[in-house]
Enzyme design. Sequence first.
Site, short mmCIF file in Angstrom:
data_model
loop_
_atom_site.label_atom_id
_atom_site.label_comp_id
_atom_site.label_asym_id
_atom_site.label_seq_id
_atom_site.Cartn_x
_atom_site.Cartn_y
_atom_site.Cartn_z
N ARG A 30 12.06 -5.84 5.91
CA ARG A 30 12.68 -5.43 4.63
C ARG A 30 14.20 -5.54 4.67
NH1 ARG A 30 13.20 0.06 2.66
NH2 ARG A 30 13.40 0.15 0.41
N CYS B 119 0.82 -1.21 0.00
CA CYS B 119 0.00 0.00 0.00
C CYS B 119 0.86 1.26 0.00
CB CYS B 119 -0.91 0.00 1.22
SG CYS B 119 0.01 0.12 2.77
N ALA C 133 3.08 1.71 2.98
CA ALA C 133 4.28 0.87 2.91
C ALA C 133 5.35 1.54 2.05
CB ALA C 133 3.94 -0.51 2.35
N HIS D 9 5.86 6.40 -2.41
CA HIS D 9 7.20 6.87 -2.77
C HIS D 9 7.12 8.35 -3.12
CE1 HIS D 9 7.78 2.58 -4.58
NE2 HIS D 9 8.06 2.58 -3.29
FE1 CFM Z 1 12.89 0.19 -5.62
FE2 CFM Z 1 12.28 -2.16 -5.86
FE3 CFM Z 1 10.87 -0.44 -4.29
FE4 CFM Z 1 13.41 -1.20 -3.62
FE5 CFM Z 1 12.38 -3.13 -1.97
FE6 CFM Z 1 11.28 -4.07 -4.21
FE7 CFM Z 1 9.84 -2.39 -2.70
MO1 CFM Z 1 10.38 -4.77 -1.91
S1 CFM Z 1 14.24 -1.53 -5.51
S2 CFM Z 1 12.43 0.67 -3.55
S3 CFM Z 1 14.26 -2.05 -1.81
S4 CFM Z 1 11.03 -0.59 -6.39
S5 CFM Z 1 12.45 -5.03 -2.75
S6 CFM Z 1 11.93 -4.17 -6.39
S7 CFM Z 1 9.24 -4.08 -3.72
S8 CFM Z 1 10.66 -2.77 -0.85
S9 CFM Z 1 9.01 -0.45 -3.11
C1 HCA Z 2 6.59 -3.71 0.86
C2 HCA Z 2 7.94 -4.22 1.32
C3 HCA Z 2 8.48 -5.38 0.53
C4 HCA Z 2 7.68 -6.65 0.77
C5 HCA Z 2 8.43 -7.88 0.39
C6 HCA Z 2 7.69 -9.14 0.06
C7 HCA Z 2 9.94 -5.58 0.96
O1 HCA Z 2 6.23 -3.84 -0.29
O2 HCA Z 2 5.92 -3.14 1.68
O3 HCA Z 2 6.52 -9.13 -0.29
O4 HCA Z 2 8.35 -10.17 0.13
O5 HCA Z 2 10.80 -5.56 0.11
O6 HCA Z 2 10.16 -5.76 2.14
O7 HCA Z 2 8.47 -5.07 -0.84
#
Ligand code: CFM
Ligand code: HCA
Length: 530
Positions: free
Chosen positions: A87, A53, A56, A185
């Site tokens: 994470r 969401c 998150a 973001h």
């Molecule tokens: Fe960028 Fe990602 Fe994301 Fe990420 Fe992550 Fe991710 Fe995420 Mo999980 S590089 S910041 S550190 S888009 S692994 S592929 S989904 S938390 S929002």
């Molecule tokens: C998020 C965090 C997450 C979840 C990872 C997963 C992460 O989306 O809120 O589903 O295994 O990297 O910790 O993307």
Amino acid sequence: MIKLKSIQKILEEYPPKVKKNREKHMVVKGLDEKHEIEANTRTIPGIITNRGCCFAGCKGVVLGPLRDVVHIVHGPVGCSYYTWGTRRHKGRSEAGEDNFLSYCFTTDMQESDIVFGGEKKLREAVKEAYELFKPEAITISATCPVGLIGDDIHAVARDAQNEFGIQVLAFDCEGYKGVSQSAGHHIANNVLMRDVIGTGDAETGKYSINILGEYNIGGDGWEISRILSKIGYHIVSIMTGDGTYKELKSAHKADLNLVQCHRSINYIAEMIEVKYGTPWLKVNFIGIESTIKTLRHMAKYFGDQALIDRTEVVITEELASIEESLKIYKRMCAGKTALLFVGGSRAHHYQGLLRELGIETVMAGYEFGHRDDYEGRDVIPYIKMDADSRNIPELQVTKDEKNYRLYLSPEKIEALKKEMPLSRYDGMIKEMKGGSYIIDDLNHFETEELLKKLKPSLFCSGIKDKFVAQKMGIFSKQLHSYDYSGPYAGFKGAIVFAKDISMGMNTPTWSFITPPWKKIPMLEGKIVKE
Ligand code: CFM
Ligand code: HCA
């Protein structure tokens, strides 16, 4: 060969409306010239998606890793807990420095707070956190109920800021906003840019850079920093892995912005470019070739022969240190196939590393990437920061001359853009092989069907589907948290990754599991009476 049949079979299982929606999120590379994909749209209710969401994305992803800040979640305890430890964004501090990453702060909203309002509780929480920890700054992140009942988190933040004399930043990142983490973001980027970046005045050294979109998962940021410092770069700030509010304040003073994860932080990269004239360079420190390419691009940007030479020395040294191990793992990985489904950038970033190890990516997709993450984006116009544009009020440019020390002539920028990918991103589809699948917001039904049909050696995804794959006898590596491992970035990280997946794919464990397609007959047909 274009493998369209498998996708069509999956789509046939859906009601017509769902089918119409889902087929727009699927592309087979090479099938048509355009490779247009629908992305960043709402998931159909009832479908089991892997997406998270808005809250998150804001609190968990962008703000959470800033370690000298107390991050207070105004909401139910579960929201805070979910965005806290899993994470694996690591952070460490020198003696005397703050590090609050091991604490989980929340107002722990209860039913009575929903009925009578939670502002009072939030005020008390901010006061308590300030008195106990005396942090550099405090953030307040809103969760779904806050928006629904209308608690004014901004009033609380303003009053606390006046009372305690530190910045208290409020984020309207209620979980239900937007369609995924992506909205969060953007909200985090906007506030950090408006209220934090540009307020510091730290001294910057030669070849100063910011690393944007690097969250230090499993220590990636540390490994990247080690290589860059060895070459001689001065890292002004990391956004936001093992990052600090203190450093972030002076981020505008760096000479160049590196963008690792484009999805989560392109907004800041662009805003800094517009406001301070600092170009950004899309980089990728995942994979050996990508790391080398990135280091060479960076050296070229600064254009200094000593830096270019030093870069080559470091590349040679680092390559020599991994050469032997790489040979072993390449043998163990050769000829394997992978399916990648991760948030918004890793499904792209890991393809090069897998290719180097001899593994072909047969399908890749993002949970919440936008079209530009798939299809790429054109060069954005560089805004010239000359004497006149300093007076444009929307740019809110300060009069401080030091902010213009990086002024590059438009000719120099244009010349650089011709040679290297400055302020541009090519996206994922371009690099993929003909016949491979690109699927956006893959759901659990589609995941299971594709695993059955494509039978990859490796499924790279997250916690929500890891065990579904493993129960089918397919090794799954989490590309979000790296399970319990890392770093995976840079030269040495590539070996840690290669070792982990080589062991995972080749373990005899899988021979003890009978996958469903070996239990259920695969032949379908009708019995026709004579
Ligand atoms: Fe960028 Fe990602 Fe994301 Fe990420 Fe992550 Fe991710 Fe995420 Mo999980 S590089 S910041 S550190 S888009 S692994 S592929 S989904 S938390 S929002
Ligand atoms: C998020 C965090 C997450 C979840 C990872 C997963 C992460 O989306 O809120 O589903 O295994 O990297 O910790 O993307």
